[in-house]
Each structure stands twice: as C-alpha cells, then as structure tokens.
Design an enzyme around this catalytic site. Structure first.
Site, mmCIF file in Angstrom:
data_model
loop_
_atom_site.group_PDB
_atom_site.id
_atom_site.type_symbol
_atom_site.label_atom_id
_atom_site.label_comp_id
_atom_site.label_asym_id
_atom_site.label_seq_id
_atom_site.Cartn_x
_atom_site.Cartn_y
_atom_site.Cartn_z
ATOM 1 N N ARG A 25 0.829 -1.135 0.015
ATOM 2 C CA ARG A 25 0.066 -0.084 -0.068
ATOM 3 C C ARG A 25 1.017 1.272 -0.001
ATOM 4 N NH1 ARG A 25 -2.763 -4.173 2.131
ATOM 5 N NH2 ARG A 25 -5.060 -4.342 2.279
ATOM 6 N N GLY A 105 -1.440 -11.244 -4.840
ATOM 7 C CA GLY A 105 -2.860 -11.199 -4.950
ATOM 8 C C GLY A 105 -3.317 -9.758 -4.439
ATOM 9 N N ARG A 134 -6.942 -17.206 -9.101
ATOM 10 C CA ARG A 134 -7.659 -16.386 -7.834
ATOM 11 C C ARG A 134 -8.585 -15.504 -8.531
ATOM 12 N NH1 ARG A 134 -2.774 -14.628 -3.849
ATOM 13 N NH2 ARG A 134 -4.461 -14.487 -2.568
ATOM 14 N N SER A 178 -13.278 -8.463 2.977
ATOM 15 C CA SER A 178 -11.941 -8.501 2.121
ATOM 16 C C SER A 178 -11.451 -7.217 2.294
ATOM 17 C CB SER A 178 -12.180 -8.911 0.720
ATOM 18 O OG SER A 178 -11.127 -8.567 0.169
ATOM 19 N N GLN A 180 -8.837 -6.181 0.645
ATOM 20 C CA GLN A 180 -8.358 -5.857 -0.338
ATOM 21 C C GLN A 180 -9.390 -5.151 -1.383
ATOM 22 O OE1 GLN A 180 -6.775 -9.656 -2.065
ATOM 23 N NE2 GLN A 180 -4.993 -9.816 -0.725
ATOM 24 N N ASP A 339 -4.485 -14.874 7.636
ATOM 25 C CA ASP A 339 -3.416 -15.206 7.022
ATOM 26 C C ASP A 339 -2.647 -16.126 8.124
ATOM 27 O OD1 ASP A 339 -3.145 -13.977 4.758
ATOM 28 O OD2 ASP A 339 -2.336 -12.226 5.483
ATOM 29 N N ARG A 412 2.980 -19.363 3.277
ATOM 30 C CA ARG A 412 2.427 -19.568 4.514
ATOM 31 C C ARG A 412 2.480 -21.088 4.974
ATOM 32 N NH1 ARG A 412 2.186 -14.693 5.873
ATOM 33 N NH2 ARG A 412 1.115 -13.195 4.709
#
Length: 453
Positions: A25, A105, A134, A178, A180, A339, A412
């Site tokens: 960002r 993503g 995705r 979300s 995003q 996450d 991850r």
C-alpha cells in the site's frame, strides 16, 4: 526437500521483516501522490517487488536507497505521478499497458481501483499460474457498479483488463470480508463523482484507510453497531470523497505481524522456548491471532511502544512454551486472523481437546486452497485433522509425528511446515520451502538463529 529437524529450545530476540500488506500500500499510494514519498523499511520480497514493477509500468519512478536498518527491508523514494497520472500518459489509440503482478494477489485486487478512474488509457493485469486461479470478480463487479469498464476471463479470473473512464460514487456492502476489495473501492472513490462508501459486517485490516488519511484524503469511518460480534469488532461504514491530490510524505513500515506469528507459535510449541519479537505491527485489525492464543492459554506478553508515532501501532511480543487448550474460531473473527489460521491448525495439534475453525471459506482463494493444503499437509505429518466446507477441525494428540509436507508453492504453508518440524518428534521434510521468500526471505536464517542459541 528441506528438512526441519526437531529443535531444542528457541531463544533470542528478533525483528521480523517489514510488513507486506503495508509495503504494498505504501508504494501504491506513494505512486498516487504528488512529489516524493520516502518509504523506510519497505519489504524486499517477491510480492512487494512486483508492486514496485507495477507502479513503474504505469509511470511512477522508484529510487532504491539501499538496505534499511531492518534486515529484509529497503529504503525507497517513490516519485508519484498524481491521482490522474496514469491516464494523462496515454495518447489517442495507445495500446493497453501490460502489468505483470506475478504472484501478488494484493496488487491484483487493489491496483484496478486506481486505474479504473483514469480519464483514458487501458491496462491488462496478469500473473503467474497461481494468480490465474484467484478470483477477481469480487473487485470487477463493484467497479462496474461505479461505471468502470472491467473485463476478466470467464467472468471471474485473470487476466483482468481495466479501461479508464468516469466513475460515480456508490455504497457497497462487502458480501465477503476483504480488505483488498475495500481498498480497491476506496482508491476508486478518490476519483469518482460524489461519495463512495464500503460497508463491512466484520472488521478487516485498515492500513489503506490510515494511509489515505495521513496523505490528506477525507476518510470517514462510522460504526454501525455498538456490540461487536465475537472478536471481530463492530460493523463499519468507510467513506471517501474525491480529492485533488495526495501527499504521503514519509511512511515507516513496521515489522510484519503475520511473519512474526510463525516465530511466536514456534516458541509456544517447542519446549523450553522464550522468544522476543521487536517492532512488530500491532494494528488491532491484524492481531486476531493474539486473542486466539490468549483463549488457548498460551504464555504470551505484548508490550506496546508508543514512542515511534506514525499511523500504525507497534511494539514487542514475548512468546514462551506452555500448555494449550482447544478453542473455536468463528466466522466473525476470521478477517482479523485470515493469514494466521493455518497456524491455528498447527496449534490445535498441541492443544488439549478439539480446535475448530469455521466461516473461513476465503482460505480456499489464497495462494493455494489453504483448507485443503493445510489438512493434507498436517495429515502427512501425523495430525488428526479434518476439512470442513469453510474451515477445519483438529483433535489435539500432543503434537505431530513428522514426515513430509508439500507447500504447494504457498509461502505460509512452507513456513508452517518448518515450524511443525522444529516441534515434531521425527522432523518434517518440506517440499517447496523456498516459497517462504514471497513474504519472508530470511525465514530459515532467522529460525535457525533462534534454535542455535
């Protein structure tokens, strides 16, 4: 295959790498700004490099000043092109600009909001094989409601083509929590006619709102209910209005909580461990795992550092080994720990009782189908775990035996396998352990430094 052998106690002090979400960002909003934005401690990893390449593809300039004082970070200067800069660069009849998002993503879903509001121009966002699986309809649909011209493969998958045009402000309620999608629409709202607002029924990470407000945008946040559901925080309405310019100035990136989480959980499950993690981002919309660990009885201490200032809270986390009790994680809590949920599955292996995570169908749309791959991976090393439609359930058996775990190219999951190996009886061989470099290039080195003390 990389083998992670059972470890003795983990001891020491570390500063995790810079925050990936904030780094993405910071460079995007720096590119949207006017003048130069100094970014201190930008994460130097594959995903965040993709964002630097992307903002240069649309016209911004990036000057790398060299490694920051924090391992894994670089200091940068981003020379922005202004909110309307990408469209101003296009001449009549110019071909669409190709933007390679690689495996990022966050970039794929946030950047279209800025591009859609340009007076002209066209861009095609595409990436690797993983990114092509995705879904992007979750940003394409609300952008179309704002008047944007957006197309994607089969109506829902990349490549994503964005044509600049006139946007109108809307109110949009997120069907799935979300950050995003919210961020994409807020960036579009800066270029739209009238007010644009996003309503979220469960609080999601708010880095974009904080950064936009610090850069001079008018961001209004309204709580829509007084009593939070479970641990999620109240439903909120986030609104922005058109703005002429942004001036981010200086952005300092704290340590990544999601990266720190793997080290903290390693300390919790490896006997005799005591680890201190410093300068970690403690944004309340990111630290849902801390509440989960508290309910499980983990020996954890958090020390806030108010001396640094800035829009993002930060501090230290001290994690020690100790007994754990099973818990339930509900859907309203998921956005604050999305996450870290694979780590909850691993913690469940060491807890007394049955740990259940539900309302987490979003995990199926990460770098891998994280419900399927986490369940497959943990079963392969001796865990009693089952997949649910929207989560998983784990019965504690005192730990994991060991064996082989395929990371499926998911950073991850690669780190999960490494932590599991340190706490296992026989060790864990991780296929694709190098995927950790997507967000934490020094992961193996840092983990080894704790086990070598």
């Amino acid at each position: 295959m990389t083998r992670f052998a059972p470890s003795g106690p983990l001891r020491g002090t570390l500063r995790p790498p810079p925050d990936k979400s904030i780094s993405h960002r910071a460079s995007l909003i720096g590119a949207m700004g006017e003048g130069t934005t100094a970014i201190e401690g930008y994460l130097d990893a594959a995903d965040t490099r993709a964002t630097l390449d992307a903002i240069q593809a649309v016209g911004a300039e990036v000057e790398e000043m060299g490694p920051s004082s924090v391992a894994g970070g670089n200091d940068l200067r981003v020379r922005g092109i202004g909110l309307r800069g990408p469209g101003d660069r296009f001449g009549p009849g110019a071909e669409p600009v190709a933007v390679d998002v690689k495996n990022a993503g966050t970039l794929l879903r946030i950047l279209p909001g800025w591009l859609a509001g340009q007076a002209g121009g066209a861009w095609t966002l595409d990436g690797d094989e993983s990114i092509r699986r995705r879904p992007v309809d979750r940003v394409a649909e609300p952008l179309r409601l704002m008047g944007a011209e957006v197309d994607c493969r089969d109506g829902r998958l990349p490549p994503l083509r964005v044509q600049g045009g006139t946007l109108r402000g809307i109110e949009y309620r997120l069907p799935v929590a979300s950050a995003q999608v919210k961020s994409c629409l807020l960036l579009a709202g800066l270029l739209a006619d009238g007010e644009t607002s996003v309503v979220e029924d469960a609080t999601t990470r708010d880095h974009t709102e904080r950064m936009l407000a610090a850069a001079g945008a008018e961001v209004a946040v309204t709580e829509l209910r007084s009593a939070p559901a479970v641990q999620s925080g109240p439903a909120r309405r986030i609104a922005v209005r058109p703005v002429e310019r942004l001036a981010p100035g200086r952005i300092s990136v704290p340590g990544d909580f999601s990266s720190a989480a793997f080290l903290a959980v390693a300390a919790v499950v490896v006997p005799g461990s005591n680890v201190r993690l410093e300068d970690v981002g403690l944004n309340p919309t990111r630290v849902g795992l801390l509440g989960i660990l508290h309910r499980m009885g983990a020996a954890l201490q958090v020390e806030e550092d108010r001396s640094r200032g800035g829009s993002e809270p930060r501090g230290a986390i001290v994690a020690r080994h100790g007994p754990l009790a099973a818990t339930r994680v509900h859907g309203d809590e998921v956005p604050l720990a999305i996450d870290e949920l694979p780590l909850v599955a691993l913690l469940g292996c060491f807890a007394e009782g049955r740990t259940v995570v539900s309302g987490a169908a979003e995990l199926r749309h990460k770098e891998s189908d994280r419900i399927a791959t986490v369940v497959e991976g943990l079963r392969g090393i001796g865990a009693d775990v089952e997949a649910l439609d929207d989560g998983f359930a784990v019965r504690g058996t005192g730990g994991v035996r060991g064996g082989a775990l395929d990371a499926h190219g998911d950073h991850r999951l690669a780190m999960l396998g490494a932590v599991a190996g340190l706490a296992s009886r026989d060790g864990v061989e991780v296929a694709g352990a190098g995927a950790a470099a997507v967000s934490y290039p020094r992961f193996e080195t840092d983990l080894a430094s704790l086990s070598a003390r």
